[in-house]
Design a protein around this motif. Structure first.
Motif, PDB file in Angstrom:
ATOM      1  N   LYS A 256       0.821  -1.213   0.000  1.00 52.61           N
ATOM      2  CA  LYS A 256       0.000   0.000   0.000  1.00 52.61           C
ATOM      3  C   LYS A 256       0.853   1.260   0.000  1.00 52.61           C
ATOM      4  N   CYS A 257       2.105   1.126   0.283  1.00 49.59           N
ATOM      5  CA  CYS A 257       2.989   2.289   0.388  1.00 49.59           C
ATOM      6  C   CYS A 257       3.856   2.437  -0.850  1.00 49.59           C
ATOM      7  N   CYS A 260       4.365   5.272  -3.471  1.00 47.16           N
ATOM      8  CA  CYS A 260       5.015   6.540  -3.124  1.00 47.16           C
ATOM      9  C   CYS A 260       6.364   6.374  -2.428  1.00 47.16           C
ATOM     10  N   HIS A 261       6.636   5.212  -1.859  1.00 43.98           N
ATOM     11  CA  HIS A 261       7.864   5.060  -1.067  1.00 43.98           C
ATOM     12  C   HIS A 261       8.724   3.921  -1.571  1.00 43.98           C
ATOM     13  N   VAL A 270       7.412   9.880  -4.595  1.00 38.00           N
ATOM     14  CA  VAL A 270       6.453  10.887  -4.141  1.00 38.00           C
ATOM     15  C   VAL A 270       6.701  11.168  -2.652  1.00 38.00           C
ATOM     16  N   ARG A 280      14.625   6.703  12.861  1.00 34.39           N
ATOM     17  CA  ARG A 280      15.213   7.801  12.085  1.00 34.39           C
ATOM     18  C   ARG A 280      14.566   9.125  12.499  1.00 34.39           C
ATOM     19  N   ALA A 283      11.411  13.675   9.237  1.00 37.93           N
ATOM     20  CA  ALA A 283      11.676  14.650   8.171  1.00 37.93           C
ATOM     21  C   ALA A 283      13.161  14.933   7.994  1.00 37.93           C
ATOM     22  N   TYR A 290       9.977  18.177   2.440  1.00 38.71           N
ATOM     23  CA  TYR A 290       8.854  17.853   3.318  1.00 38.71           C
ATOM     24  C   TYR A 290       7.919  19.055   3.454  1.00 38.71           C
ATOM     25  N   SER A 291       6.730  18.757   3.883  1.00 40.19           N
ATOM     26  CA  SER A 291       5.808  19.847   4.222  1.00 40.19           C
ATOM     27  C   SER A 291       6.234  20.423   5.572  1.00 40.19           C
ATOM     28  N   TRP A 301      11.245   8.785  14.586  1.00 41.15           N
ATOM     29  CA  TRP A 301      10.099   7.899  14.364  1.00 41.15           C
ATOM     30  C   TRP A 301      10.205   6.684  15.297  1.00 41.15           C
ATOM     31  N   TRP A 309       1.005   7.748  13.305  1.00 41.60           N
ATOM     32  CA  TRP A 309       1.102   8.338  11.953  1.00 41.60           C
ATOM     33  C   TRP A 309       0.399   7.471  10.931  1.00 41.60           C
ATOM     34  N   LEU A 310       0.663   6.168  11.008  1.00 40.90           N
ATOM     35  CA  LEU A 310       0.123   5.277   9.981  1.00 40.90           C
ATOM     36  C   LEU A 310      -1.356   5.000  10.197  1.00 40.90           C
ATOM     37  N   ASN A 320      -0.021  17.785   6.445  1.00 44.57           N
ATOM     38  CA  ASN A 320       1.105  17.106   5.786  1.00 44.57           C
ATOM     39  C   ASN A 320       0.691  16.659   4.385  1.00 44.57           C
ATOM     40  N   ARG A 321       1.686  16.244   3.601  1.00 44.88           N
ATOM     41  CA  ARG A 321       1.389  15.957   2.193  1.00 44.88           C
ATOM     42  C   ARG A 321       1.275  14.473   1.884  1.00 44.88           C
ATOM     43  N   MET A 322       1.274  13.630   2.864  1.00 44.39           N
ATOM     44  CA  MET A 322       1.123  12.203   2.558  1.00 44.39           C
ATOM     45  C   MET A 322      -0.361  11.907   2.390  1.00 44.39           C
TER      46      MET A 322
HETATM   47  C1  HEC Z   1       0.158   8.690  -2.038  1.00 46.57           C
HETATM   48  C2  HEC Z   1       1.538   8.641  -1.619  1.00 46.57           C
HETATM   49  C3  HEC Z   1       1.911   7.995  -0.301  1.00 46.57           C
HETATM   50  C4  HEC Z   1       1.522   6.770   0.187  1.00 46.57           C
HETATM   51  C5  HEC Z   1       0.571   5.768  -0.448  1.00 46.57           C
HETATM   52  C6  HEC Z   1       2.210   6.612   1.422  1.00 46.57           C
HETATM   53  N1  HEC Z   1       2.989   7.698   1.670  1.00 46.57           N
HETATM   54 FE1  HEC Z   1       4.211   7.962   3.279  1.00 46.57          FE
HETATM   55  N2  HEC Z   1       4.671   9.832   2.648  1.00 46.57           N
HETATM   56  C7  HEC Z   1       4.235  10.396   1.472  1.00 46.57           C
HETATM   57  C8  HEC Z   1       4.679  11.778   1.422  1.00 46.57           C
HETATM   58  C9  HEC Z   1       4.412  12.763   0.278  1.00 46.57           C
HETATM   59  C10 HEC Z   1       5.409  12.013   2.599  1.00 46.57           C
HETATM   60  C11 HEC Z   1       6.013  13.324   3.042  1.00 46.57           C
HETATM   61  C12 HEC Z   1       4.909  14.048   3.805  1.00 46.57           C
HETATM   62  C13 HEC Z   1       5.192  15.486   4.141  1.00 46.57           C
HETATM   63  O1  HEC Z   1       6.294  15.975   3.929  1.00 46.57           O
HETATM   64  O2  HEC Z   1       4.229  16.119   4.607  1.00 46.57           O
HETATM   65  C14 HEC Z   1       5.396  10.766   3.343  1.00 46.57           C
HETATM   66  C15 HEC Z   1       6.027  10.570   4.560  1.00 46.57           C
HETATM   67  C16 HEC Z   1       6.112   9.364   5.217  1.00 46.57           C
HETATM   68  C17 HEC Z   1       6.876   9.116   6.403  1.00 46.57           C
HETATM   69  C18 HEC Z   1       7.744  10.120   7.118  1.00 46.57           C
HETATM   70  C19 HEC Z   1       9.162   9.885   6.649  1.00 46.57           C
HETATM   71  C20 HEC Z   1      10.157  10.861   7.175  1.00 46.57           C
HETATM   72  O3  HEC Z   1      11.242  10.907   6.581  1.00 46.57           O
HETATM   73  O4  HEC Z   1       9.905  11.579   8.147  1.00 46.57           O
HETATM   74  C21 HEC Z   1       6.702   7.802   6.749  1.00 46.57           C
HETATM   75  C22 HEC Z   1       7.309   7.077   7.916  1.00 46.57           C
HETATM   76  C23 HEC Z   1       5.805   7.250   5.774  1.00 46.57           C
HETATM   77  N3  HEC Z   1       5.466   8.212   4.856  1.00 46.57           N
HETATM   78  C24 HEC Z   1       5.402   5.920   5.754  1.00 46.57           C
HETATM   79  C25 HEC Z   1       4.453   5.414   4.884  1.00 46.57           C
HETATM   80  C26 HEC Z   1       3.965   4.063   4.939  1.00 46.57           C
HETATM   81  C27 HEC Z   1       4.494   2.987   5.881  1.00 46.57           C
HETATM   82  C28 HEC Z   1       3.004   3.947   3.986  1.00 46.57           C
HETATM   83  C29 HEC Z   1       2.134   2.741   3.683  1.00 46.57           C
HETATM   84  C30 HEC Z   1       1.341   2.221   4.753  1.00 46.57           C
HETATM   85  C31 HEC Z   1       2.925   5.224   3.303  1.00 46.57           C
HETATM   86  N4  HEC Z   1       3.799   6.079   3.883  1.00 46.57           N
HETATM   87  C32 HEC Z   1       2.086   5.492   2.228  1.00 46.57           C
HETATM   88  C33 HEC Z   1       3.469   9.793   0.500  1.00 46.57           C
HETATM   89  C34 HEC Z   1       2.837   8.565   0.638  1.00 46.57           C
END
Ligand code: HEC
Ligand code: HEC
Length: 344
Positions: A256-257, A260-261, A270, A280, A283, A290-291, A301, A309-310, A320-322
């Motif tokens: 699911k991640c 973007c990751h 993304v 870690r 941000a 990052y936002s 984390w 968060w999750l 935030n932009r996630m």
């Molecule tokens: C649609 C895209 C998208 C999906 C799907 C997504 N993420 Fe993200 N994630 C992002 C973005 C964009 C950021 C940066 C957010 C910000 O800067 O506000 C982020 C940030 C994060 C961070 C913070 C990392 C840091 O360096 O501080 C973590 C941890 C994270 N995501 C985990 C996950 C996990 C685990 C999943 C799946 C369950 C997931 N993400 C699904 C886009 C996504």
């Protein structure tokens, strides 16, 4: 009027002209076929192959446009026209089910969740929440995406049609889905930033509340982290679950991640890369923009913070932009964190 001689001349002239015409035609035809050696009669082959470069252009891989990019400039008005294809089965009014369920507020909605609609159950097997990306994947080819779904619709092959119709559905309830910033959209970035900044102001005031909800109960510290050295000591209920969880399950949840990751160090998509993310600093990935919502958070984390968060990214760090709705099940979050712990 005509004597025989004049008539003969006219006919002769005509025959001559015809002969020249035919000869010319024949000459042209044979020229036309030059270079087309080996081709059978009647085949339309041009005499000379002119190198236009068209072939080599075709061979080059088409530039991949991501759905997120197309969606960023989608047009709900055009989407309303695309929706004509759905109208036979779907209504957009709240609660009005037809052959298909009402699509009011479907973007961001839980899958198979309209009360009183009798779903096949095929959709919830493959997806939890209708994010724009999931809708895009589903609408590309419903049967392939969710085998056995009762939606007998062949799909929308054009990515713009999909983006537009999703944008149309998204604005019906007046609450549009927050998408990640598109890096390519440079000219628009500043205005987006301005909007993000004003959101940020609102987000900051919510932050205090979010910290109380999301941070560890034993540490209602004002700034979400550094004052909580004991947080990662593995004593929380969640950490116990992580310790007992199967990383292999978590690897599946990580699907699911993946959109973007990435897990390799430095490979930002993304979202930032998630190599060694457990423990870690928040941000802290070099080169990832990052936002403000995330950079404002201090500390690392911890397992508990990842859990919060999750579960609800928007609640944990408003603005935030996630754009990810969250993982509802605590077991999924625990196995995912167990998996992420192995990535270092
Ligand atoms: C649609 C895209 C998208 C999906 C799907 C997504 N993420 Fe993200 N994630 C992002 C973005 C964009 C950021 C940066 C957010 C910000 O800067 O506000 C982020 C940030 C994060 C961070 C913070 C990392 C840091 O360096 O501080 C973590 C941890 C994270 N995501 C985990 C996950 C996990 C685990 C999943 C799946 C369950 C997931 N993400 C699904 C886009 C996504
Ligand atoms: C021939 C009828 C038909 C057409 C046309 C059709 N759908 Fe559906 N749709 C259905 C049915 C039936 C379901 C329920 C599927 C199930 O339970 O497996 C459904 C389900 C859905 C869902 C899931 C809703 C939920 O509550 O989880 C979405 C989203 C959706 N359709 C969008 C669309 C869009 C957008 C279009 C047009 C591009 C479209 N559909 C065209 C019949 C149709």
């Amino acid at each position: 009027m005509f004597d025989t001689m004049t008539l003969t001349k006219i006919v002769g002239g005509f025959c001559g002209a015809l002969l020249i015409f035919l000869l010319g035609n024949w000459a042209a035809e044979s020229l036309y076929h030059v270079g087309g050696g080996g081709h059978g009669e009647g085949e339309q082959v041009s005499g000379y192959v002119i190198e236009t470069g068209a072939e080599t252009q075709k061979a080059e891989p088409k530039k991949e446009v991501s759905f997120v990019e197309v969606f960023a400039s989608a047009d709900p008005a055009k989407g309303e026209r695309v929706f004509n294809k759905c109208q036979a089965c779907h209504k957009v009014a709240e609660g009005e089910n037809a052959i298909g369920p009402s699509l009011y507020g479907v973007v961001g909605r839980k899958v198979d969740s309209v009360a009183g609609y009798n779903y096949s159950g095929a959709l919830e097997k493959v997806v939890d929440v209708w994010t724009p990306q999931h809708l895009n994947d589903f609408l590309t080819d419903p049967q392939e995406y969710a085998p056995g779904t009762a939606m007998s619709f062949p799909g929308l092959s054009d990515i713009e049609d999909r983006a537009n119709v999703i944008a149309y559905l998204d604005q019906l309830d007046g609450d549009t889905y927050p998408m990640p910033e598109v890096k390519a959209a440079a000219p628009a970035a500043d205005t987006q930033q301005a909007a993000a900044d004003t959101e940020q102001a609102a987000a900051d005031t919510q932050q205090a509340a979010a910290d109380q909800n999301a941070a560890q109960p034993q540490a209602p510290a004002a700034d979400g982290g550094e004052a909580t050295p004991a947080a990662d000591s593995g004593e929380s209920e969640f950490s116990t679950l992580v310790a007992a969880a199967d990383p292999a399950d978590g690897e599946r949840v990580f699907n699911k991640c993946r959109a973007c990751h990435r897990l390799e160090k430095g490979a930002n998509g993304v979202g930032p890369h998630l190599f060694d993310v457990v423990g870690r600093d928040i941000a802290s990935v070099e080169g990832f923009r990052y936002s403000d919502a995330l950079t404002a958070l201090e500390g690392a984390w911890t397992e508990d913070k990842l859990n919060a968060w999750l579960e609800d990214p928007r609640g944990f760090a408003p603005g935030n932009r996630m754009s990810f709705p969250g993982l509802r099940k605590i077991e999924d979050r625990a196995s995912l964190v167990a998996y992420l712990k192995t990535i270092k």
